[in-house]
Scaffold this active site. Structure first.
Site, short mmCIF file in Angstrom:
data_model
loop_
_atom_site.label_atom_id
_atom_site.label_comp_id
_atom_site.label_asym_id
_atom_site.label_seq_id
_atom_site.Cartn_x
_atom_site.Cartn_y
_atom_site.Cartn_z
CD GLU A 115 37.06 40.69 41.18
OE1 GLU A 115 36.24 40.68 41.20
OE2 GLU A 115 37.63 39.09 41.01
CD GLU A 149 38.31 36.57 44.01
OE1 GLU A 149 37.80 36.05 42.89
OE2 GLU A 149 37.97 37.66 44.89
#
Length: 504
Positions: free
Chosen positions: A173, A292
Protein backbone atom coordinates in the site's frame (compact mmCIF):
# COMPACT_ATOMS: atom_id res chain seq x y z
CA UNK A 1 -42.67 -15.34 -3.43
CA UNK A 2 -40.20 -13.77 -5.84
CA UNK A 3 -38.46 -16.05 -8.35
CA UNK A 4 -35.20 -16.17 -10.29
CA UNK A 5 -33.77 -18.42 -13.02
CA UNK A 6 -30.30 -19.80 -13.56
CA UNK A 7 -28.89 -21.94 -16.37
CA UNK A 8 -25.65 -23.84 -15.82
CA UNK A 9 -23.66 -25.35 -18.67
CA UNK A 10 -20.06 -26.69 -18.63
CA UNK A 11 -19.44 -25.04 -21.98
CA UNK A 12 -19.27 -21.66 -20.22
CA UNK A 13 -16.08 -22.18 -18.24
CA UNK A 14 -14.27 -19.28 -16.55
CA UNK A 15 -11.18 -21.12 -15.34
CA UNK A 16 -9.93 -23.40 -12.57
CA UNK A 17 -10.76 -22.59 -8.96
CA UNK A 18 -7.18 -21.93 -7.86
CA UNK A 19 -6.52 -23.07 -4.28
CA UNK A 20 -4.63 -19.81 -3.73
CA UNK A 21 -7.97 -17.99 -3.78
CA UNK A 22 -8.50 -19.25 -0.22
CA UNK A 23 -5.66 -17.40 1.41
CA UNK A 24 -5.42 -15.56 4.71
CA UNK A 25 -3.19 -12.94 6.27
CA UNK A 26 -1.09 -12.82 9.45
CA UNK A 27 0.23 -9.37 10.33
CA UNK A 28 2.02 -8.11 13.42
CA UNK A 29 -1.06 -6.11 14.36
CA UNK A 30 -3.11 -6.27 17.53
CA UNK A 31 -3.42 -9.84 18.79
CA UNK A 32 -3.15 -11.60 15.44
CA UNK A 33 0.30 -12.97 16.25
CA UNK A 34 0.73 -12.55 20.00
CA UNK A 35 -2.28 -14.18 21.63
CA UNK A 36 -3.50 -15.42 18.26
CA UNK A 37 -1.27 -17.88 16.40
CA UNK A 38 1.46 -17.62 19.05
CA UNK A 39 1.05 -17.80 22.82
CA UNK A 40 3.72 -19.58 24.85
CA UNK A 41 2.26 -21.07 27.99
CA UNK A 42 -1.23 -21.50 26.55
CA UNK A 43 -2.75 -24.88 27.47
CA UNK A 44 -2.74 -25.94 23.78
CA UNK A 45 0.64 -24.40 22.85
CA UNK A 46 3.53 -26.60 21.78
CA UNK A 47 7.15 -26.15 22.87
CA UNK A 48 7.55 -23.40 20.25
CA UNK A 49 4.59 -21.40 21.58
CA UNK A 50 2.25 -22.14 18.65
CA UNK A 51 -1.38 -22.37 19.78
CA UNK A 52 -2.72 -25.79 18.87
CA UNK A 53 -6.38 -24.74 18.94
CA UNK A 54 -5.70 -21.96 16.39
CA UNK A 55 -3.73 -24.36 14.20
CA UNK A 56 -6.63 -26.81 14.26
CA UNK A 57 -9.14 -24.12 13.29
CA UNK A 58 -6.82 -22.85 10.54
CA UNK A 59 -6.78 -26.31 9.00
CA UNK A 60 -10.56 -26.57 9.32
CA UNK A 61 -10.92 -23.15 7.68
CA UNK A 62 -9.19 -24.57 4.61
CA UNK A 63 -6.62 -21.81 4.29
CA UNK A 64 -4.22 -22.41 1.39
CA UNK A 65 -1.75 -19.50 1.55
CA UNK A 66 -0.92 -16.97 4.27
CA UNK A 67 0.57 -13.53 3.64
CA UNK A 68 3.12 -12.32 6.22
CA UNK A 69 4.26 -10.09 8.03
CA UNK A 70 2.11 -7.23 6.71
CA UNK A 71 0.31 -5.10 5.89
CA UNK A 72 1.32 -1.67 7.07
CA UNK A 73 3.68 -3.31 9.56
CA UNK A 74 6.07 -4.47 6.83
CA UNK A 75 6.86 -0.94 5.66
CA UNK A 76 9.06 -0.35 8.70
CA UNK A 77 10.09 -3.94 9.44
CA UNK A 78 13.63 -5.29 9.67
CA UNK A 79 13.35 -9.01 9.01
CA UNK A 80 16.71 -9.67 10.68
CA UNK A 81 15.13 -8.68 14.02
CA UNK A 82 12.98 -11.81 13.93
CA UNK A 83 15.62 -14.53 13.44
CA UNK A 84 18.14 -16.13 15.75
CA UNK A 85 17.95 -16.66 19.53
CA UNK A 86 14.81 -14.99 20.87
CA UNK A 87 16.67 -13.57 23.85
CA UNK A 88 18.96 -11.62 21.53
CA UNK A 89 16.23 -10.02 19.44
CA UNK A 90 15.66 -6.26 19.76
CA UNK A 91 12.46 -4.59 20.88
CA UNK A 92 11.33 -1.98 18.35
CA UNK A 93 8.68 0.70 17.96
CA UNK A 94 6.18 -0.24 15.25
CA UNK A 95 5.04 3.03 13.72
CA UNK A 96 2.21 1.46 11.72
CA UNK A 97 0.10 0.40 14.70
CA UNK A 98 1.75 2.39 17.53
CA UNK A 99 2.97 -0.69 19.39
CA UNK A 100 6.14 -2.15 20.84
CA UNK A 101 7.25 -5.15 18.77
CA UNK A 102 9.15 -7.76 20.82
CA UNK A 103 10.18 -9.84 17.78
CA UNK A 104 9.64 -13.01 19.82
CA UNK A 105 7.80 -14.31 16.75
CA UNK A 106 9.61 -13.81 13.47
CA UNK A 107 10.43 -15.35 10.13
CA UNK A 108 11.59 -18.76 11.37
CA UNK A 109 8.62 -19.11 13.73
CA UNK A 110 6.23 -18.18 10.93
CA UNK A 111 7.73 -20.75 8.58
CA UNK A 112 7.42 -23.40 11.30
CA UNK A 113 3.81 -22.37 11.91
CA UNK A 114 3.03 -22.42 8.17
CA UNK A 115 4.38 -25.96 7.85
CA UNK A 116 2.29 -27.08 10.83
CA UNK A 117 -0.82 -25.41 9.40
CA UNK A 118 -0.23 -26.90 5.95
CA UNK A 119 -0.31 -23.48 4.23
CA UNK A 120 1.89 -21.89 1.59
CA UNK A 121 3.82 -18.86 2.89
CA UNK A 122 3.48 -15.57 1.03
CA UNK A 123 6.17 -13.14 2.14
CA UNK A 124 6.14 -9.36 1.88
CA UNK A 125 9.34 -7.31 1.63
CA UNK A 126 9.82 -3.84 3.06
CA UNK A 127 9.94 -1.26 0.26
CA UNK A 128 8.84 1.55 2.56
CA UNK A 129 12.05 2.20 4.50
CA UNK A 130 14.27 -0.36 2.77
CA UNK A 131 15.05 -1.45 -0.77
CA UNK A 132 16.67 -3.82 -3.26
CA UNK A 133 19.50 -5.16 -1.10
CA UNK A 134 17.38 -5.96 1.93
CA UNK A 135 14.80 -7.78 -0.21
CA UNK A 136 17.57 -9.83 -1.84
CA UNK A 137 19.05 -10.62 1.56
CA UNK A 138 15.70 -11.93 2.78
CA UNK A 139 15.27 -14.06 -0.33
CA UNK A 140 18.78 -15.47 0.07
CA UNK A 141 18.03 -16.37 3.68
CA UNK A 142 14.77 -18.14 2.84
CA UNK A 143 15.44 -19.80 -0.52
CA UNK A 144 19.15 -20.30 -1.19
CA UNK A 145 20.34 -23.86 -0.35
CA UNK A 146 23.57 -22.95 1.43
CA UNK A 147 27.16 -21.87 1.08
CA UNK A 148 26.55 -18.15 1.56
CA UNK A 149 26.47 -16.03 4.69
CA UNK A 150 22.68 -15.67 4.88
CA UNK A 151 21.72 -19.15 3.74
CA UNK A 152 24.20 -20.62 6.21
CA UNK A 153 22.74 -18.34 8.90
CA UNK A 154 19.32 -19.93 8.26
CA UNK A 155 20.89 -23.36 8.63
CA UNK A 156 22.57 -22.25 11.85
CA UNK A 157 19.14 -21.22 13.11
CA UNK A 158 17.85 -24.75 12.59
CA UNK A 159 16.43 -24.77 9.04
CA UNK A 160 18.80 -26.98 7.07
CA UNK A 161 16.64 -26.98 3.95
CA UNK A 162 15.51 -23.78 2.17
CA UNK A 163 12.02 -22.57 2.95
CA UNK A 164 11.30 -22.33 -0.78
CA UNK A 165 8.94 -19.35 -0.62
CA UNK A 166 7.33 -18.97 -4.04
CA UNK A 167 5.05 -15.91 -3.54
CA UNK A 168 6.45 -12.47 -2.70
CA UNK A 169 4.79 -9.06 -2.28
CA UNK A 170 6.87 -6.06 -3.30
CA UNK A 171 5.86 -3.87 -0.38
CA UNK A 172 2.41 -2.86 0.81
CA UNK A 173 0.00 0.00 0.00
CA UNK A 174 2.76 2.47 -0.78
CA UNK A 175 0.25 4.79 -2.46
CA UNK A 176 -1.22 5.50 1.00
CA UNK A 177 0.00 8.64 2.82
CA UNK A 178 -0.44 6.72 6.11
CA UNK A 179 2.29 4.30 5.02
CA UNK A 180 5.80 4.58 6.41
CA UNK A 181 7.88 5.31 3.32
CA UNK A 182 4.90 6.46 1.20
CA UNK A 183 5.91 6.99 -2.43
CA UNK A 184 4.61 8.35 -5.69
CA UNK A 185 3.67 5.85 -8.39
CA UNK A 186 6.88 6.58 -10.33
CA UNK A 187 9.04 6.28 -7.22
CA UNK A 188 7.48 3.02 -6.19
CA UNK A 189 7.26 1.61 -9.73
CA UNK A 190 10.96 2.08 -10.39
CA UNK A 191 11.96 0.65 -6.98
CA UNK A 192 9.64 -2.33 -7.41
CA UNK A 193 10.98 -3.04 -10.91
CA UNK A 194 14.60 -2.97 -9.75
CA UNK A 195 13.78 -5.12 -6.71
CA UNK A 196 11.88 -7.62 -8.83
CA UNK A 197 14.67 -7.86 -11.38
CA UNK A 198 17.27 -8.51 -8.68
CA UNK A 199 15.13 -11.03 -6.79
CA UNK A 200 14.55 -13.07 -9.92
CA UNK A 201 18.29 -13.16 -10.53
CA UNK A 202 18.57 -15.01 -7.22
CA UNK A 203 15.56 -17.28 -7.73
CA UNK A 204 13.83 -17.20 -11.14
CA UNK A 205 11.09 -19.55 -9.90
CA UNK A 206 9.43 -16.99 -7.61
CA UNK A 207 6.23 -15.07 -8.39
CA UNK A 208 6.04 -11.37 -7.53
CA UNK A 209 3.16 -9.05 -6.63
CA UNK A 210 3.37 -5.32 -7.36
CA UNK A 211 1.41 -2.97 -5.13
CA UNK A 212 -1.84 -1.75 -6.58
CA UNK A 213 -3.97 0.94 -4.97
CA UNK A 214 -4.80 0.68 -1.28
CA UNK A 215 -8.46 0.79 -2.24
CA UNK A 216 -10.71 1.83 -5.08
CA UNK A 217 -11.61 5.18 -3.50
CA UNK A 218 -8.04 6.53 -3.63
CA UNK A 219 -7.81 9.66 -5.79
CA UNK A 220 -4.94 8.05 -7.69
CA UNK A 221 -6.76 4.76 -8.34
CA UNK A 222 -6.14 3.34 -11.85
CA UNK A 223 -3.50 5.98 -12.63
CA UNK A 224 -1.37 4.43 -9.86
CA UNK A 225 -1.80 0.95 -11.37
CA UNK A 226 -1.05 2.19 -14.86
CA UNK A 227 2.15 3.98 -13.84
CA UNK A 228 3.39 1.17 -11.61
CA UNK A 229 2.77 -1.44 -14.30
CA UNK A 230 4.51 0.64 -16.94
CA UNK A 231 7.62 0.16 -14.79
CA UNK A 232 7.03 -3.41 -13.61
CA UNK A 233 4.84 -5.33 -16.07
CA UNK A 234 7.63 -7.47 -17.54
CA UNK A 235 9.02 -8.31 -14.07
CA UNK A 236 5.93 -9.17 -12.00
CA UNK A 237 3.19 -11.78 -12.07
CA UNK A 238 0.40 -10.03 -10.14
CA UNK A 239 -0.90 -6.59 -9.24
CA UNK A 240 -2.48 -6.36 -5.79
CA UNK A 241 -5.95 -5.16 -4.84
CA UNK A 242 -7.26 -4.37 -1.36
CA UNK A 243 -10.77 -3.58 -0.18
CA UNK A 244 -12.82 -3.58 3.02
CA UNK A 245 -16.53 -3.01 3.48
CA UNK A 246 -17.76 -1.12 6.53
CA UNK A 247 -21.25 -1.84 7.90
CA UNK A 248 -20.99 0.87 10.58
CA UNK A 249 -23.60 3.19 9.07
CA UNK A 250 -26.36 0.57 9.42
CA UNK A 251 -27.22 0.63 5.69
CA UNK A 252 -27.90 -3.10 5.44
CA UNK A 253 -29.17 -2.98 1.85
CA UNK A 254 -25.87 -1.50 0.67
CA UNK A 255 -23.53 -3.65 2.74
CA UNK A 256 -25.28 -6.75 1.37
CA UNK A 257 -24.39 -5.51 -2.14
CA UNK A 258 -20.68 -5.04 -1.37
CA UNK A 259 -19.77 -7.71 -3.92
CA UNK A 260 -21.08 -5.42 -6.66
CA UNK A 261 -18.29 -2.99 -5.81
CA UNK A 262 -15.67 -5.75 -5.61
CA UNK A 263 -16.80 -7.01 -9.01
CA UNK A 264 -16.36 -3.55 -10.55
CA UNK A 265 -13.03 -3.12 -8.77
CA UNK A 266 -11.67 -6.30 -10.36
CA UNK A 267 -12.93 -5.29 -13.80
CA UNK A 268 -11.26 -1.87 -13.50
CA UNK A 269 -7.89 -3.30 -12.47
CA UNK A 270 -8.03 -5.90 -15.25
CA UNK A 271 -8.84 -3.18 -17.79
CA UNK A 272 -5.94 -1.05 -16.58
CA UNK A 273 -3.49 -3.95 -16.66
CA UNK A 274 -4.62 -4.96 -20.12
CA UNK A 275 -4.20 -1.36 -21.31
CA UNK A 276 -0.56 -1.40 -20.21
CA UNK A 277 -0.08 -4.81 -21.82
CA UNK A 278 -1.42 -3.49 -25.10
CA UNK A 279 0.65 -0.31 -24.87
CA UNK A 280 3.88 -2.24 -24.22
CA UNK A 281 3.02 -5.14 -26.57
CA UNK A 282 2.93 -7.82 -23.85
CA UNK A 283 1.10 -11.02 -24.76
CA UNK A 284 1.04 -12.35 -21.19
CA UNK A 285 -2.06 -11.48 -19.15
CA UNK A 286 -1.30 -10.23 -15.66
CA UNK A 287 -3.36 -11.58 -12.76
CA UNK A 288 -4.65 -9.92 -9.60
CA UNK A 289 -3.55 -10.79 -6.09
CA UNK A 290 -6.54 -9.68 -4.01
CA UNK A 291 -4.45 -10.04 -0.89
CA UNK A 292 -6.54 -7.97 1.53
CA UNK A 293 -10.32 -8.17 1.68
CA UNK A 294 -13.00 -8.47 4.36
CA UNK A 295 -15.82 -6.79 6.21
CA UNK A 296 -14.34 -4.27 8.67
CA UNK A 297 -15.95 -1.75 11.04
CA UNK A 298 -13.21 0.72 10.13
CA UNK A 299 -14.65 3.72 11.96
CA UNK A 300 -13.53 2.15 15.26
CA UNK A 301 -9.82 1.98 14.41
CA UNK A 302 -8.62 5.56 14.95
CA UNK A 303 -10.22 5.74 18.38
CA UNK A 304 -8.33 2.59 19.36
CA UNK A 305 -5.02 4.13 18.27
CA UNK A 306 -5.63 7.56 19.83
CA UNK A 307 -6.50 6.47 23.36
CA UNK A 308 -3.35 4.51 24.23
CA UNK A 309 0.43 4.78 24.36
CA UNK A 310 3.13 2.41 23.16
CA UNK A 311 2.22 -1.09 24.35
CA UNK A 312 2.74 -4.70 23.30
CA UNK A 313 0.07 -6.48 21.24
CA UNK A 314 -3.03 -4.51 22.30
CA UNK A 315 -6.51 -5.70 21.39
CA UNK A 316 -7.10 -3.91 18.09
CA UNK A 317 -10.15 -4.00 15.78
CA UNK A 318 -11.43 -7.26 17.23
CA UNK A 319 -14.75 -6.94 15.47
CA UNK A 320 -17.64 -9.25 16.39
CA UNK A 321 -19.08 -10.31 13.05
CA UNK A 322 -22.82 -10.68 12.58
CA UNK A 323 -24.90 -13.09 10.55
CA UNK A 324 -25.28 -10.37 7.89
CA UNK A 325 -21.50 -9.96 7.76
CA UNK A 326 -21.19 -13.70 7.10
CA UNK A 327 -23.57 -13.44 4.14
CA UNK A 328 -21.49 -10.55 2.76
CA UNK A 329 -18.26 -12.55 3.12
CA UNK A 330 -19.90 -15.47 1.30
CA UNK A 331 -20.86 -13.12 -1.52
CA UNK A 332 -17.34 -11.68 -1.77
CA UNK A 333 -16.04 -15.23 -2.16
CA UNK A 334 -18.54 -15.75 -4.98
CA UNK A 335 -17.10 -12.69 -6.72
CA UNK A 336 -13.51 -13.88 -6.37
CA UNK A 337 -14.47 -17.24 -7.88
CA UNK A 338 -16.38 -15.57 -10.69
CA UNK A 339 -13.10 -13.90 -11.74
CA UNK A 340 -10.98 -17.04 -11.40
CA UNK A 341 -9.50 -16.39 -14.82
CA UNK A 342 -7.86 -13.14 -13.64
CA UNK A 343 -7.73 -13.38 -9.82
CA UNK A 344 -4.98 -15.84 -8.97
CA UNK A 345 -4.44 -15.15 -5.27
CA UNK A 346 -6.76 -13.83 -2.55
CA UNK A 347 -6.16 -13.34 1.17
CA UNK A 348 -8.86 -12.58 3.70
CA UNK A 349 -7.52 -10.19 6.32
CA UNK A 350 -6.73 -11.33 8.96
CA UNK A 351 -6.59 -14.86 10.38
CA UNK A 352 -6.89 -14.46 14.16
CA UNK A 353 -8.52 -11.77 16.34
CA UNK A 354 -7.92 -8.78 14.01
CA UNK A 355 -11.09 -8.59 11.86
CA UNK A 356 -10.76 -12.34 11.76
CA UNK A 357 -12.71 -15.57 11.30
CA UNK A 358 -10.93 -16.99 14.37
CA UNK A 359 -11.17 -15.32 17.79
CA UNK A 360 -9.25 -16.24 20.91
CA UNK A 361 -9.06 -15.35 24.57
CA UNK A 362 -5.56 -15.10 26.02
CA UNK A 363 -5.13 -18.20 28.13
CA UNK A 364 -8.57 -19.37 27.08
CA UNK A 365 -10.44 -20.90 24.15
CA UNK A 366 -10.56 -20.15 20.43
CA UNK A 367 -13.83 -20.05 18.51
CA UNK A 368 -15.28 -19.60 15.03
CA UNK A 369 -16.76 -16.23 14.12
CA UNK A 370 -19.78 -16.11 11.82
CA UNK A 371 -17.56 -15.33 8.81
CA UNK A 372 -15.58 -18.53 9.42
CA UNK A 373 -18.32 -20.69 7.93
CA UNK A 374 -18.73 -19.31 4.38
CA UNK A 375 -14.96 -19.30 3.95
CA UNK A 376 -14.52 -22.87 5.21
CA UNK A 377 -17.37 -24.27 3.12
CA UNK A 378 -16.31 -22.45 -0.04
CA UNK A 379 -12.71 -23.63 0.36
CA UNK A 380 -13.98 -27.18 0.88
CA UNK A 381 -16.43 -27.37 -2.02
CA UNK A 382 -15.08 -24.99 -4.70
CA UNK A 383 -12.97 -27.60 -6.48
CA UNK A 384 -12.77 -27.92 -10.23
CA UNK A 385 -13.72 -25.46 -12.95
CA UNK A 386 -15.62 -22.25 -12.28
CA UNK A 387 -18.62 -21.93 -14.58
CA UNK A 388 -20.09 -18.65 -15.72
CA UNK A 389 -23.62 -18.05 -14.43
CA UNK A 390 -26.05 -15.37 -15.59
CA UNK A 391 -29.00 -15.36 -13.18
CA UNK A 392 -32.22 -13.63 -14.18
CA UNK A 393 -34.22 -12.25 -11.29
CA UNK A 394 -35.45 -9.25 -9.32
CA UNK A 395 -33.41 -6.22 -8.32
CA UNK A 396 -33.48 -3.72 -5.45
CA UNK A 397 -32.25 -0.19 -4.85
CA UNK A 398 -29.23 0.73 -2.70
CA UNK A 399 -27.79 4.09 -1.62
CA UNK A 400 -24.18 3.17 -2.44
CA UNK A 401 -24.49 1.12 -5.62
CA UNK A 402 -27.84 1.99 -7.17
CA UNK A 403 -29.98 -0.86 -8.52
CA UNK A 404 -28.44 -4.28 -7.85
CA UNK A 405 -29.55 -7.91 -8.32
CA UNK A 406 -31.20 -9.66 -5.40
CA UNK A 407 -29.47 -12.90 -6.40
CA UNK A 408 -25.74 -13.50 -6.83
CA UNK A 409 -24.34 -16.87 -7.89
CA UNK A 410 -21.37 -18.86 -9.11
CA UNK A 411 -20.98 -22.56 -9.94
CA UNK A 412 -18.00 -24.92 -9.73
CA UNK A 413 -17.89 -28.24 -11.61
CA UNK A 414 -15.53 -31.00 -10.52
CA UNK A 415 -14.80 -32.92 -13.71
CA UNK A 416 -13.18 -35.81 -11.83
CA UNK A 417 -16.16 -36.59 -9.59
CA UNK A 418 -18.87 -35.06 -11.76
CA UNK A 419 -20.10 -33.04 -8.79
CA UNK A 420 -21.55 -29.55 -9.19
CA UNK A 421 -21.64 -26.92 -6.45
CA UNK A 422 -23.70 -23.76 -6.76
CA UNK A 423 -23.02 -20.89 -4.34
CA UNK A 424 -25.95 -18.48 -4.13
CA UNK A 425 -26.72 -15.36 -2.09
CA UNK A 426 -30.20 -13.95 -1.61
CA UNK A 427 -29.67 -10.30 -0.66
CA UNK A 428 -33.38 -9.63 -0.36
CA UNK A 429 -35.59 -9.36 2.71
CA UNK A 430 -37.97 -12.08 1.49
CA UNK A 431 -37.48 -15.68 0.42
CA UNK A 432 -36.53 -16.31 -3.21
CA UNK A 433 -37.45 -19.34 -5.30
CA UNK A 434 -34.57 -20.25 -7.58
CA UNK A 435 -35.21 -22.33 -10.71
CA UNK A 436 -32.09 -24.07 -12.00
CA UNK A 437 -31.65 -25.53 -15.46
CA UNK A 438 -28.98 -28.23 -15.19
CA UNK A 439 -29.62 -29.99 -18.48
CA UNK A 440 -26.10 -29.16 -19.65
CA UNK A 441 -24.85 -31.54 -16.96
CA UNK A 442 -27.01 -34.60 -17.46
CA UNK A 443 -27.76 -37.08 -14.70
CA UNK A 444 -27.30 -34.88 -11.64
CA UNK A 445 -29.32 -35.31 -8.47
CA UNK A 446 -29.49 -33.07 -5.42
CA UNK A 447 -27.04 -33.98 -2.67
CA UNK A 448 -27.34 -31.21 -0.05
CA UNK A 449 -28.43 -27.63 0.66
CA UNK A 450 -26.50 -25.77 3.36
CA UNK A 451 -27.73 -22.32 4.32
CA UNK A 452 -26.47 -19.52 6.54
CA UNK A 453 -29.49 -17.23 6.94
CA UNK A 454 -29.43 -13.82 8.59
CA UNK A 455 -33.04 -12.81 8.01
CA UNK A 456 -34.39 -13.91 11.40
CA UNK A 457 -31.57 -12.50 13.56
CA UNK A 458 -29.29 -10.28 11.46
CA UNK A 459 -27.22 -8.96 14.39
CA UNK A 460 -26.47 -12.39 15.90
CA UNK A 461 -22.78 -13.04 16.61
CA UNK A 462 -20.67 -15.93 17.85
CA UNK A 463 -19.04 -15.34 21.22
CA UNK A 464 -16.96 -17.31 23.70
CA UNK A 465 -20.17 -18.06 25.62
CA UNK A 466 -22.20 -18.86 22.46
CA UNK A 467 -19.66 -19.98 19.83
CA UNK A 468 -22.22 -21.68 17.57
CA UNK A 469 -25.04 -19.16 17.56
CA UNK A 470 -24.43 -18.38 13.86
CA UNK A 471 -23.76 -21.53 11.89
CA UNK A 472 -25.02 -23.02 8.60
CA UNK A 473 -27.99 -25.34 8.80
CA UNK A 474 -29.05 -28.19 6.58
CA UNK A 475 -32.16 -27.55 4.45
CA UNK A 476 -34.03 -30.19 2.41
CA UNK A 477 -31.93 -31.64 -0.41
CA UNK A 478 -32.61 -30.12 -3.84
CA UNK A 479 -34.73 -32.38 -6.03
CA UNK A 480 -34.15 -32.61 -9.78
CA UNK A 481 -36.63 -33.58 -12.49
CA UNK A 482 -35.47 -33.86 -16.09
CA UNK A 483 -32.46 -31.67 -15.45
CA UNK A 484 -34.47 -28.97 -13.72
CA UNK A 485 -34.52 -28.04 -10.06
CA UNK A 486 -36.26 -25.51 -7.82
CA UNK A 487 -34.95 -24.48 -4.40
CA UNK A 488 -36.04 -21.94 -1.84
CA UNK A 489 -33.39 -19.46 -0.72
CA UNK A 490 -34.31 -17.88 2.64
CA UNK A 491 -34.21 -14.10 3.05
CA UNK A 492 -30.71 -12.62 3.48
CA UNK A 493 -28.89 -15.90 3.11
CA UNK A 494 -25.77 -17.54 1.73
CA UNK A 495 -26.35 -21.01 0.28
CA UNK A 496 -24.34 -24.01 -0.92
CA UNK A 497 -26.28 -26.30 -3.30
CA UNK A 498 -24.52 -29.55 -4.14
CA UNK A 499 -25.37 -31.98 -6.91
CA UNK A 500 -23.75 -35.31 -7.77
CA UNK A 501 -24.15 -37.82 -10.61
CA UNK A 502 -27.11 -40.11 -10.04
CA UNK A 503 -25.87 -43.25 -8.33
CA UNK A 504 -22.56 -41.58 -7.53
Amino acid sequence: MRTAQLTIDPAFAVGPADRRLFGSFVEHMGRCVYGGVYEPGHPTADARGLRGDVLELTRELGVSVVRYPGGNFVSGYRWEDGVGPVGDRPRRLDLAWKTVETNAFGLDEFMTWAAEAGVEPMMAVNLGTRGVQEACDLLEYTNHPGGTQLSDLRRKHGAEEPYGVRLWCLGNELDGPWQVGHKTADEYGRLAAETARAMKMIDPSISLVACGSSNRTMSTFASWEATVLEHTYEHVDYISAHTYYDPSDGDRASILASAVDMDNFIRDVVATADHVAAKQRHRRKLKISFDEWNVWYQSRLQADLDRRGWVEAPALIEDDFTAVDAVVVGDLLITLLRHADRVGVACQAQLANVIAPIRTRTGGPAWRQSIFHPFALTARHARGTVLRTEPVGPTYETKRYGEVPVLDTVAVHDEETGELTVFAVNRGNTDLELHLDLRGLAGLSGQSHLCLAAGDDPTATNTEAEPDRVTPRQLPDPTTDGGRCSVRLPAVSWNVLRFSPTGG
